[in-house]
Design a protein around this motif. Structure first.
Motif, PDB file in Angstrom:
ATOM      1  N   ALA A 245       0.918  -1.326   0.072  1.00 37.68           N
ATOM      2  CA  ALA A 245      -0.133  -0.128   0.018  1.00 37.68           C
ATOM      3  C   ALA A 245       0.979   1.298  -0.017  1.00 37.68           C
ATOM      4  CB  ALA A 245      -0.881  -0.055   1.319  1.00 37.68           C
ATOM      5  N   PRO A 246       0.218   2.302  -0.760  1.00 36.43           N
ATOM      6  CA  PRO A 246       1.452   3.674  -0.817  1.00 36.43           C
ATOM      7  C   PRO A 246       1.856   4.171   0.647  1.00 36.43           C
ATOM      8  CG  PRO A 246      -0.490   3.440  -2.406  1.00 36.43           C
ATOM      9  CD  PRO A 246      -0.651   2.420  -1.666  1.00 36.43           C
ATOM     10  N   PHE A 247       1.033   4.259   1.743  1.00 39.92           N
ATOM     11  CA  PHE A 247       1.306   4.738   3.110  1.00 39.92           C
ATOM     12  C   PHE A 247       2.518   3.776   3.473  1.00 39.92           C
ATOM     13  CE2 PHE A 247      -1.356   1.232   4.513  1.00 39.92           C
ATOM     14  CZ  PHE A 247      -0.838   0.554   5.701  1.00 39.92           C
ATOM     15  N   MET A 248       2.992   2.555   2.901  1.00 37.74           N
ATOM     16  CA  MET A 248       4.120   1.970   3.567  1.00 37.74           C
ATOM     17  C   MET A 248       5.300   2.584   2.851  1.00 37.74           C
ATOM     18  SD  MET A 248       3.372  -0.791   5.430  1.00 37.74           S
ATOM     19  CE  MET A 248       4.403  -2.290   4.966  1.00 37.74           C
ATOM     20  N   TRP A 249       5.311   3.329   1.896  1.00 38.21           N
ATOM     21  CA  TRP A 249       6.621   4.076   1.203  1.00 38.21           C
ATOM     22  C   TRP A 249       6.874   5.428   1.713  1.00 38.21           C
ATOM     23  CZ3 TRP A 249       3.515   3.830  -4.283  1.00 38.21           C
ATOM     24  CH2 TRP A 249       2.837   2.392  -4.569  1.00 38.21           C
ATOM     25  N   PHE A 250       7.628   5.041   2.661  1.00 42.82           N
ATOM     26  CA  PHE A 250       8.180   6.253   3.423  1.00 42.82           C
ATOM     27  C   PHE A 250       9.831   5.710   4.069  1.00 42.82           C
ATOM     28  CE2 PHE A 250       5.832   4.462   6.956  1.00 42.82           C
ATOM     29  CZ  PHE A 250       6.809   4.501   7.954  1.00 42.82           C
ATOM     30  N   PHE A 251      10.315   6.742   4.565  1.00 38.27           N
ATOM     31  CA  PHE A 251      11.781   6.532   4.953  1.00 38.27           C
ATOM     32  C   PHE A 251      12.242   7.734   5.893  1.00 38.27           C
ATOM     33  CE2 PHE A 251      11.950   8.124   0.429  1.00 38.27           C
ATOM     34  CZ  PHE A 251      12.832   9.210   0.750  1.00 38.27           C
ATOM     35  N   PRO A 252      13.272   7.796   6.561  1.00 38.65           N
ATOM     36  CA  PRO A 252      13.459   8.812   7.479  1.00 38.65           C
ATOM     37  C   PRO A 252      14.267   9.727   6.555  1.00 38.65           C
ATOM     38  CG  PRO A 252      14.942   7.027   7.738  1.00 38.65           C
ATOM     39  CD  PRO A 252      13.952   6.502   7.020  1.00 38.65           C
ATOM     40  N   LEU A 253      13.918  11.155   6.843  1.00 37.70           N
ATOM     41  CA  LEU A 253      14.284  12.313   6.008  1.00 37.70           C
ATOM     42  C   LEU A 253      15.197  13.234   6.972  1.00 37.70           C
ATOM     43  CD1 LEU A 253      14.075  13.377   3.308  1.00 37.70           C
ATOM     44  CD2 LEU A 253      12.127  14.287   4.061  1.00 37.70           C
ATOM     45  N   GLY A 263       2.519  19.045  -0.902  1.00 39.26           N
ATOM     46  CA  GLY A 263       2.988  18.832  -2.394  1.00 39.26           C
ATOM     47  C   GLY A 263       4.672  18.821  -2.428  1.00 39.26           C
ATOM     48  N   THR A 264       5.180  19.213  -1.183  1.00 37.59           N
ATOM     49  CA  THR A 264       6.587  18.991  -1.095  1.00 37.59           C
ATOM     50  C   THR A 264       6.781  17.376  -0.633  1.00 37.59           C
ATOM     51  OG1 THR A 264       6.714  19.598   1.170  1.00 37.59           O
ATOM     52  CG2 THR A 264       6.976  21.154  -0.483  1.00 37.59           C
ATOM     53  N   THR A 265       8.203  16.834  -0.716  1.00 33.87           N
ATOM     54  CA  THR A 265       8.553  15.735  -0.213  1.00 33.87           C
ATOM     55  C   THR A 265       8.329  15.268   0.817  1.00 33.87           C
ATOM     56  OG1 THR A 265      10.194  15.382  -2.095  1.00 33.87           O
ATOM     57  CG2 THR A 265      10.733  14.047  -0.304  1.00 33.87           C
ATOM     58  N   ALA A 266       8.680  16.409   1.843  1.00 30.84           N
ATOM     59  CA  ALA A 266       8.484  16.148   3.190  1.00 30.84           C
ATOM     60  C   ALA A 266       7.162  16.066   3.700  1.00 30.84           C
ATOM     61  CB  ALA A 266       9.420  17.377   3.887  1.00 30.84           C
ATOM     62  N   ALA A 267       6.374  16.815   2.977  1.00 36.70           N
ATOM     63  CA  ALA A 267       4.823  16.646   3.404  1.00 36.70           C
ATOM     64  C   ALA A 267       4.477  15.374   3.239  1.00 36.70           C
ATOM     65  CB  ALA A 267       4.078  17.529   2.879  1.00 36.70           C
ATOM     66  N   LEU A 268       4.738  14.739   1.971  1.00 36.82           N
ATOM     67  CA  LEU A 268       4.190  13.455   1.500  1.00 36.82           C
ATOM     68  C   LEU A 268       4.582  12.404   2.381  1.00 36.82           C
ATOM     69  CD1 LEU A 268       2.717  11.601  -0.246  1.00 36.82           C
ATOM     70  CD2 LEU A 268       4.623  11.643  -1.718  1.00 36.82           C
ATOM     71  N   LEU A 269       6.136  12.353   2.738  1.00 31.02           N
ATOM     72  CA  LEU A 269       6.549  11.201   3.574  1.00 31.02           C
ATOM     73  C   LEU A 269       5.970  11.509   5.140  1.00 31.02           C
ATOM     74  CD1 LEU A 269      10.208  11.208   2.603  1.00 31.02           C
ATOM     75  CD2 LEU A 269       8.520   9.626   1.827  1.00 31.02           C
ATOM     76  N   GLU A 270       6.039  12.680   5.513  1.00 33.17           N
ATOM     77  CA  GLU A 270       5.236  12.638   6.906  1.00 33.17           C
ATOM     78  C   GLU A 270       3.533  12.219   6.970  1.00 33.17           C
ATOM     79  OE1 GLU A 270       5.498  16.210   9.837  1.00 33.17           O
ATOM     80  OE2 GLU A 270       3.905  16.908   7.988  1.00 33.17           O
ATOM     81  N   GLU A 271       2.950  12.607   5.615  1.00 39.29           N
ATOM     82  CA  GLU A 271       1.377  11.993   5.586  1.00 39.29           C
ATOM     83  C   GLU A 271       1.773  10.609   5.631  1.00 39.29           C
ATOM     84  OE1 GLU A 271      -1.960  11.986   2.011  1.00 39.29           O
ATOM     85  OE2 GLU A 271      -0.341  13.750   2.229  1.00 39.29           O
ATOM     86  N   ARG A 272       2.389   9.917   4.909  1.00 40.64           N
ATOM     87  CA  ARG A 272       2.523   8.435   4.715  1.00 40.64           C
ATOM     88  C   ARG A 272       3.069   7.925   6.266  1.00 40.64           C
ATOM     89  NH1 ARG A 272       5.709   7.682  -1.022  1.00 40.64           N
ATOM     90  NH2 ARG A 272       4.052   7.904  -2.250  1.00 40.64           N
ATOM     91  N   PHE A 273       3.982   8.546   6.738  1.00 39.91           N
ATOM     92  CA  PHE A 273       4.141   8.005   8.348  1.00 39.91           C
ATOM     93  C   PHE A 273       2.850   8.104   9.265  1.00 39.91           C
ATOM     94  CE2 PHE A 273       5.598   9.597  12.522  1.00 39.91           C
ATOM     95  CZ  PHE A 273       6.563   8.244  12.864  1.00 39.91           C
ATOM     96  N   GLU A 274       2.250   9.182   9.186  1.00 41.92           N
ATOM     97  CA  GLU A 274       1.072   9.219  10.135  1.00 41.92           C
ATOM     98  C   GLU A 274       0.076   8.223   9.908  1.00 41.92           C
ATOM     99  OE1 GLU A 274       0.930  11.050  12.711  1.00 41.92           O
ATOM    100  OE2 GLU A 274       2.784  12.031  12.393  1.00 41.92           O
ATOM    101  N   ALA A 275      -0.070   7.815   8.432  1.00 41.43           N
ATOM    102  CA  ALA A 275      -1.093   6.815   7.802  1.00 41.43           C
ATOM    103  C   ALA A 275      -0.819   5.630   8.362  1.00 41.43           C
ATOM    104  CB  ALA A 275      -1.214   7.108   6.489  1.00 41.43           C
ATOM    105  N   TYR A 276       0.569   5.054   8.274  1.00 40.72           N
ATOM    106  CA  TYR A 276       1.276   4.103   8.782  1.00 40.72           C
ATOM    107  C   TYR A 276       0.779   3.989  10.265  1.00 40.72           C
ATOM    108  CZ  TYR A 276       4.728   0.342  10.223  1.00 40.72           C
ATOM    109  OH  TYR A 276       5.244  -0.831  10.665  1.00 40.72           O
ATOM    110  N   LYS A 277       1.090   4.974  11.239  1.00 39.34           N
ATOM    111  CA  LYS A 277       0.784   4.726  12.329  1.00 39.34           C
ATOM    112  C   LYS A 277      -0.841   4.482  12.716  1.00 39.34           C
ATOM    113  CE  LYS A 277       2.487   8.582  14.001  1.00 39.34           C
ATOM    114  NZ  LYS A 277       2.873   9.819  15.025  1.00 39.34           N
ATOM    115  N   ALA A 278      -1.466   5.359  11.776  1.00 38.98           N
ATOM    116  CA  ALA A 278      -3.135   5.038  12.189  1.00 38.98           C
ATOM    117  C   ALA A 278      -3.503   3.747  11.801  1.00 38.98           C
ATOM    118  CB  ALA A 278      -3.802   6.178  11.199  1.00 38.98           C
ATOM    119  N   ASP A 279      -2.778   3.087  10.954  1.00 40.51           N
ATOM    120  CA  ASP A 279      -3.188   1.652  10.298  1.00 40.51           C
ATOM    121  C   ASP A 279      -2.850   0.734  11.677  1.00 40.51           C
ATOM    122  OD1 ASP A 279      -4.298   0.162   8.010  1.00 40.51           O
ATOM    123  OD2 ASP A 279      -2.193  -0.940   8.439  1.00 40.51           O
TER     124      ASP A 279
END
Length: 477
Positions: A245-253, A263-279
């Motif tokens: 799932a796309p929310f799994m596609w993050f890494f430390p920055l 719309g920036t890289t940091a915002a997207l990775l942060e969004e995925r990180f939060e979605a992973y935690k919620a899941d």
């Protein structure tokens, strides 16, 4: 209309009768079994179920449990209170079923082998029918102890600290660990590419996914090549459902801004990180972890010991995180609406058949030292420590070296077809001194399972599983 009403009344009466029956005659315990990679969860659960079923057929496969159920006069042949044992047919649960039959078939095949590891939560239920103790209670008839056994990856518990962290804090902490050897060697490809990522730049989806792949591959290398265990996120190693799932596609920055622009890289990775935690909250911590009654945690202490100082210390840190969340009834505030229900915890050093009998006490002491040194006291909550081998694959023997007797084990390394002697060396009774790590290291062998009767009707030979089970269930037997 009348027929419908009568049917409804019958169903209501049946439901009420079933609830009353369960209240008077049934106790349900949710027994969770977990452990970090290669600790042997699948084999442990398979052995546990097989030996309980064999005990129900009259074979003394779990002597400690039989003795507990026969009372103080067990040594004189007193009858057990156990009437029967059965696997409970699966209902309508969404959780995958633990495949006991397939795992047992692998273990008891003509050419026995170890069943494949699982990377998802699975469950099964087994029911013990027991005669009650005490003259008064016997009039109520037998009681049923229903064990709902849940097997889940211990790596998921390492995500618990992440749930209270921001993406910025997690990235900072993770990268600090990643830049120290041996993680820096395992994750060299990821660390080499990371400086090319601009946190404030517009998103390049394929590039970010490649970076995620490099980070995930680095975690696998940390685990497989260096024996490290404190690796986050845990689902990058044991993904379970929705692995891609796309929310799994993050890494430390590096250098995550406090409020990254949309719309920036940091915002997207942060969004995925939060979605992973919620899941993780919704699919595991809130729905399963918060409902466990008892917990068995399997630890490959020997594997960590023989992988070297870095792996041993890393395992100790991982245990510190896991022990903390297993042995406290925490108030998790906004994370959970209720507290953990875990009442008893058993820590088990697995693969105890890799060391001879007189070294197993040291192995248990070493496990206790690691866990108790990693956490604060837990008050009145029962915590026990054990050594076990879910499938006994060796025999103890003694050899003479330079006129001195040495205790060793004999087993058949997987795929060799020939039994060999194995000397595990000294197992320290506590944290090893510095000079311990300068000694010769060797790879811990994987022994073949012993030849067993097909179907395991008479049980599986084991070491210490009965003690673990009896201790964790003692107040309900």
């Amino acid at each position: 209309m009348l027929t419908w009403l009568q049917s409804g009344l019958r169903n209501t009466a049946h439901d009420a009768s079933a609830r009353t029956d369960a209240l008077l005659h049934e106790t349900t315990l949710r027994l969770a079994v977990t452990g970090l990679s290669r600790a042997g969860k699948t084999v442990f659960v398979t052995s546990l179920i097989t030996n309980l079923l064999a005990l129900g057929r009259g074979f003394d496969t779990l002597p400690r449990l039989h003795q507990r159920l026969a009372g103080q006069a067990a040594g004189s042949g007193a009858p057990s209170r156990l009437r029967s044992v059965r696997l409970v047919p699966p209902g309508s649960s969404e959780t995958p079923l633990f495949d006991h039959a397939c795992n047992l078939a692998t273990l008891t095949a003509v050419e026995p082998n170890w069943p494949p590891r699982t990377d998802d939560l699975t469950e099964t239920a087994i029911e013990l029918v027991l005669d009650r103790e005490g003259t008064f209670w016997k009039h109520l008839g037998p009681e049923r102890l229903r064990l709902e056994i849940l097997d889940y990856p211990g790596e998921w518990l390492l995500d618990l600290p992440m749930l209270n962290q921001s993406f910025q804090a997690w990235s900072r902490e993770t990268l600090a660990r990643l830049r120290e050897a041996p993680r820096s060697l395992a994750c060299a490809a990821f660390l080499e590419q990371l400086p090319t990522v601009e946190p404030g730049a517009r998103v390049e989806h394929e590039r970010l996914r490649r970076l995620h792949g490099l980070y995930r591959d680095g975690l696998h290398a940390c685990q497989n090549e260096y024996g490290l265990r404190l690796l986050q996120p845990g689902r990058f190693l044991c993904p379970g459902p929705r692995a891609d799932a796309p929310f799994m596609w993050f890494f430390p920055l590096d250098e995550v801004p406090d409020h990254p622009l949309r719309g920036t890289t940091a915002a997207l990775l942060e969004e995925r990180f939060e979605a992973y935690k919620a899941d993780m909250r919704a699919r595991f911590f809130e729905t399963h972890f918060a409902r466990f009654d008892r917990q068995i945690l399997l630890v490959d202490v020997l594997g960590a010991l023989h992988s070297g100082r870095d792996a041993f210390l890393d395992t100790e840190q991982a245990l510190a995180l896991i022990a903390g969340c297993l042995t406290y009834k925490q108030d998790w505030g906004s994370l959970w609406s209720r507290q953990s229900a875990i009442e008893r915890v058993a820590f088990v050093a697995t693969k105890a058949d890799h060391v001879p009998h007189n070294h197993r006490t040291n192995l248990c002491h070493l496990l206790r030292d690691l866990v108790e040194g990693a956490r604060e006291p837990v008050g009145k909550q029962p915590v026990s420590f054990h050594t076990a081998a879910s499938v006994l694959s060796t025999t103890d023997t003694t050899i003479e070296v330079d006129g001195i007797a040495r205790d060793v084990v004999r087993g058949t390394p997987l795929g060799s077809g020939t039994a060999k002697l194995f000397d595990p060396g000294i197992v320290p009774a506590g944290r090893p001194p510095k000079d311990f790590w300068s000694r010769r290291r060797f790879v811990l062998p994987v022994f073949e399972p012993p030849r067993m009767e097909a179907g395991g009707l008479k049980g599986i030979p084991h070491l210490g599983t009965d003690e673990v089970l009896t201790t964790i269930l003692s107040d309900k037997l």
